[in-house]
Design a protein around this motif. Structure first.
Motif, PDB file in Angstrom:
ATOM      1  N   ILE A  55       0.877  -1.168   0.000  1.00  0.00           N
ATOM      2  CA  ILE A  55       0.000   0.000   0.000  1.00  0.00           C
ATOM      3  C   ILE A  55       0.914   1.216   0.000  1.00  0.00           C
ATOM      4  N   ALA A  56       0.814   2.016  -1.049  1.00  0.00           N
ATOM      5  CA  ALA A  56       1.731   3.143  -1.248  1.00  0.00           C
ATOM      6  C   ALA A  56       1.457   4.272  -0.253  1.00  0.00           C
ATOM      7  N   VAL A  57       2.385   5.225  -0.212  1.00  0.00           N
ATOM      8  CA  VAL A  57       2.265   6.373   0.683  1.00  0.00           C
ATOM      9  C   VAL A  57       1.014   7.182   0.362  1.00  0.00           C
ATOM     10  N   ASN A  58       0.446   7.795   1.403  1.00  0.00           N
ATOM     11  CA  ASN A  58      -0.710   8.694   1.276  1.00  0.00           C
ATOM     12  C   ASN A  58      -1.907   8.056   0.584  1.00  0.00           C
ATOM     13  N   THR A  59      -2.132   6.781   0.799  1.00  0.00           N
ATOM     14  CA  THR A  59      -3.239   6.070   0.173  1.00  0.00           C
ATOM     15  C   THR A  59      -4.317   5.784   1.209  1.00  0.00           C
ATOM     16  N   LEU A  60      -5.560   6.025   0.838  1.00  0.00           N
ATOM     17  CA  LEU A  60      -6.694   5.703   1.688  1.00  0.00           C
ATOM     18  C   LEU A  60      -7.339   4.436   1.143  1.00  0.00           C
ATOM     19  N   VAL A  61      -7.394   3.384   1.969  1.00  0.00           N
ATOM     20  CA  VAL A  61      -7.974   2.109   1.558  1.00  0.00           C
ATOM     21  C   VAL A  61      -9.285   1.928   2.317  1.00  0.00           C
ATOM     22  N   THR A  62     -10.399   1.826   1.558  1.00  0.00           N
ATOM     23  CA  THR A  62     -11.714   1.639   2.179  1.00  0.00           C
ATOM     24  C   THR A  62     -12.462   0.444   1.592  1.00  0.00           C
ATOM     25  N   SER A  63     -11.805  -0.319   0.723  1.00  0.00           N
ATOM     26  CA  SER A  63     -12.422  -1.529   0.171  1.00  0.00           C
ATOM     27  C   SER A  63     -11.382  -2.648   0.165  1.00  0.00           C
ATOM     28  N   ASP A  64     -11.851  -3.872   0.032  1.00  0.00           N
ATOM     29  CA  ASP A  64     -10.971  -5.043   0.098  1.00  0.00           C
ATOM     30  C   ASP A  64      -9.884  -4.999  -0.971  1.00  0.00           C
ATOM     31  N   VAL A  65      -8.722  -5.569  -0.618  1.00  0.00           N
ATOM     32  CA  VAL A  65      -7.566  -5.629  -1.518  1.00  0.00           C
ATOM     33  C   VAL A  65      -7.172  -7.091  -1.673  1.00  0.00           C
ATOM     34  N   ASP A 111      -4.884 -10.544  -2.680  1.00  0.00           N
ATOM     35  CA  ASP A 111      -3.482 -10.948  -2.490  1.00  0.00           C
ATOM     36  C   ASP A 111      -2.629 -10.460  -3.659  1.00  0.00           C
ATOM     37  N   ASP A 112      -1.336 -10.296  -3.394  1.00  0.00           N
ATOM     38  CA  ASP A 112      -0.338  -9.977  -4.420  1.00  0.00           C
ATOM     39  C   ASP A 112      -0.703  -8.731  -5.230  1.00  0.00           C
ATOM     40  N   SER A 113      -1.059  -7.656  -4.532  1.00  0.00           N
ATOM     41  CA  SER A 113      -1.476  -6.417  -5.205  1.00  0.00           C
ATOM     42  C   SER A 113      -0.646  -5.235  -4.743  1.00  0.00           C
ATOM     43  N   LYS A 114      -0.726  -4.168  -5.524  1.00  0.00           N
ATOM     44  CA  LYS A 114      -0.200  -2.860  -5.133  1.00  0.00           C
ATOM     45  C   LYS A 114      -1.374  -1.900  -5.119  1.00  0.00           C
ATOM     46  N   VAL A 115      -1.461  -1.095  -4.078  1.00  0.00           N
ATOM     47  CA  VAL A 115      -2.507  -0.084  -3.984  1.00  0.00           C
ATOM     48  C   VAL A 115      -1.820   1.269  -4.071  1.00  0.00           C
ATOM     49  N   LEU A 116      -2.182   2.039  -5.100  1.00  0.00           N
ATOM     50  CA  LEU A 116      -1.548   3.330  -5.352  1.00  0.00           C
ATOM     51  C   LEU A 116      -2.536   4.458  -5.099  1.00  0.00           C
ATOM     52  N   PRO A 117      -2.041   5.633  -4.726  1.00  0.00           N
ATOM     53  CA  PRO A 117      -2.954   6.769  -4.523  1.00  0.00           C
ATOM     54  C   PRO A 117      -3.571   7.182  -5.861  1.00  0.00           C
ATOM     55  N   PRO A 118      -4.708   7.898  -5.804  1.00  0.00           N
ATOM     56  CA  PRO A 118      -5.424   8.214  -7.037  1.00  0.00           C
ATOM     57  C   PRO A 118      -4.684   9.134  -7.998  1.00  0.00           C
ATOM     58  N   ALA A 119      -3.858  10.016  -7.505  1.00  0.00           N
ATOM     59  CA  ALA A 119      -3.189  10.947  -8.427  1.00  0.00           C
ATOM     60  C   ALA A 119      -1.833  11.351  -7.873  1.00  0.00           C
ATOM     61  N   GLU A 120      -0.926  11.630  -8.781  1.00  0.00           N
ATOM     62  CA  GLU A 120       0.375  12.140  -8.369  1.00  0.00           C
ATOM     63  C   GLU A 120       0.290  13.649  -8.192  1.00  0.00           C
ATOM     64  N   ALA A 121       1.225  14.188  -7.461  1.00  0.00           N
ATOM     65  CA  ALA A 121       1.253  15.631  -7.238  1.00  0.00           C
ATOM     66  C   ALA A 121       1.535  16.363  -8.541  1.00  0.00           C
ATOM     67  N   ARG A 122       0.911  17.504  -8.685  1.00  0.00           N
ATOM     68  CA  ARG A 122       1.141  18.367  -9.847  1.00  0.00           C
ATOM     69  C   ARG A 122       1.862  19.614  -9.396  1.00  0.00           C
ATOM     70  N   ILE A 123       2.805  20.073 -10.166  1.00  0.00           N
ATOM     71  CA  ILE A 123       3.527  21.297  -9.836  1.00  0.00           C
ATOM     72  C   ILE A 123       2.893  22.430 -10.613  1.00  0.00           C
ATOM     73  N   VAL A 124       2.500  23.451  -9.896  1.00  0.00           N
ATOM     74  CA  VAL A 124       1.924  24.637 -10.526  1.00  0.00           C
ATOM     75  C   VAL A 124       2.809  25.802 -10.146  1.00  0.00           C
ATOM     76  N   ARG A 125       3.329  26.491 -11.147  1.00  0.00           N
ATOM     77  CA  ARG A 125       4.204  27.634 -10.878  1.00  0.00           C
ATOM     78  C   ARG A 125       3.373  28.829 -10.401  1.00  0.00           C
ATOM     79  N   ARG A 126       4.000  29.672  -9.630  1.00  0.00           N
ATOM     80  CA  ARG A 126       3.341  30.875  -9.133  1.00  0.00           C
ATOM     81  C   ARG A 126       2.832  31.698 -10.308  1.00  0.00           C
TER      82      ARG A 126
END
Length: 178
Positions: free
Chosen positions: A146-156, A158-173
């Motif tokens: 289970i990857a960092v910053n992931t919220l798991v609310t349903s069954d997972v 065996d032999d799986s990876k759980v990834l967060p829904p989106a990667e961070a986006r960089i927005v310039r000022r």
């Protein structure tokens, strides 16, 4: 209780075979994750034996000393490890299999006080990344990451990876970000 503690110590020996005796002593004295597991095992033993007061006392002592909150009624298998344990919460009815690793900030618990009986079950050899949360009556299979910053609310499964829904986006000022 003692069997699981022996297994945890054996696991340390496998990890640090060359410097084993010193590593165990160093872990007991300075690693809050290992200290939290040892204090949990003792508190859980008192809870299972029905001895009042001592389990909750060790639980509070563990929170104070390590910053890790593992309820004495949780059921945790052998080989359980915590890396950088500050902020970890493991609720009362949680079940964790053997060989699991939790990183800092992990939460395993119920979705609310009203549903305190809805606790997760975690299989064997599961790694849960920093600040991840497994909430509710969820079953996590064995050999899962289970990857960092992931919220798991349903069954997972065996032999799986759980990834967060989106990667961070960089927005310039000055940019709208859309």
């Amino acid at each position: 209780m003692l069997d699981n503690l022996r297994h945890d110590t054996r696991r340390l020996r496998e990890i640090k075979s060359k410097s084993f005796p010193w590593y165990v002593l160093e872990s007991l004295l300075f690693e809050n994750g290992y200290q939290a597991v040892v204090l949990y095992r003792i508190a859980h033993g008192f809870k299972r034996l029905g001895i009042p007061f001592l389990g909750p006392l060790l639980h509070r002592l563990s929170i104070f000393l390590t910053g890790v909150d593992i309820a004495p009624a949780a059921r945790i298998g052998p080989g359980f490890r915590i890396s950088h344990g500050v902020g970890i919460v493991v609720g009362n009815g949680v079940e964790v299999g053997s060989g699991c690793l939790l990183m800092q900030g992990v939460t395993l618990g119920a979705p609310s006080q009203a549903r305190i009986g809805d606790m997760p079950r975690v299989g064997d050899n599961v790694t849960i990344g920093a600040n991840a949360a497994v909430i509710g009556k969820v079953t996590v299979g064995s050999n899962v990451l289970i990857a960092v910053n992931t919220l798991v609310t349903s069954d997972v499964p065996d032999d799986s990876k759980v990834l967060p829904p989106a990667e961070a986006r960089i927005v310039r000022r000055g940019e709208s970000g859309e």
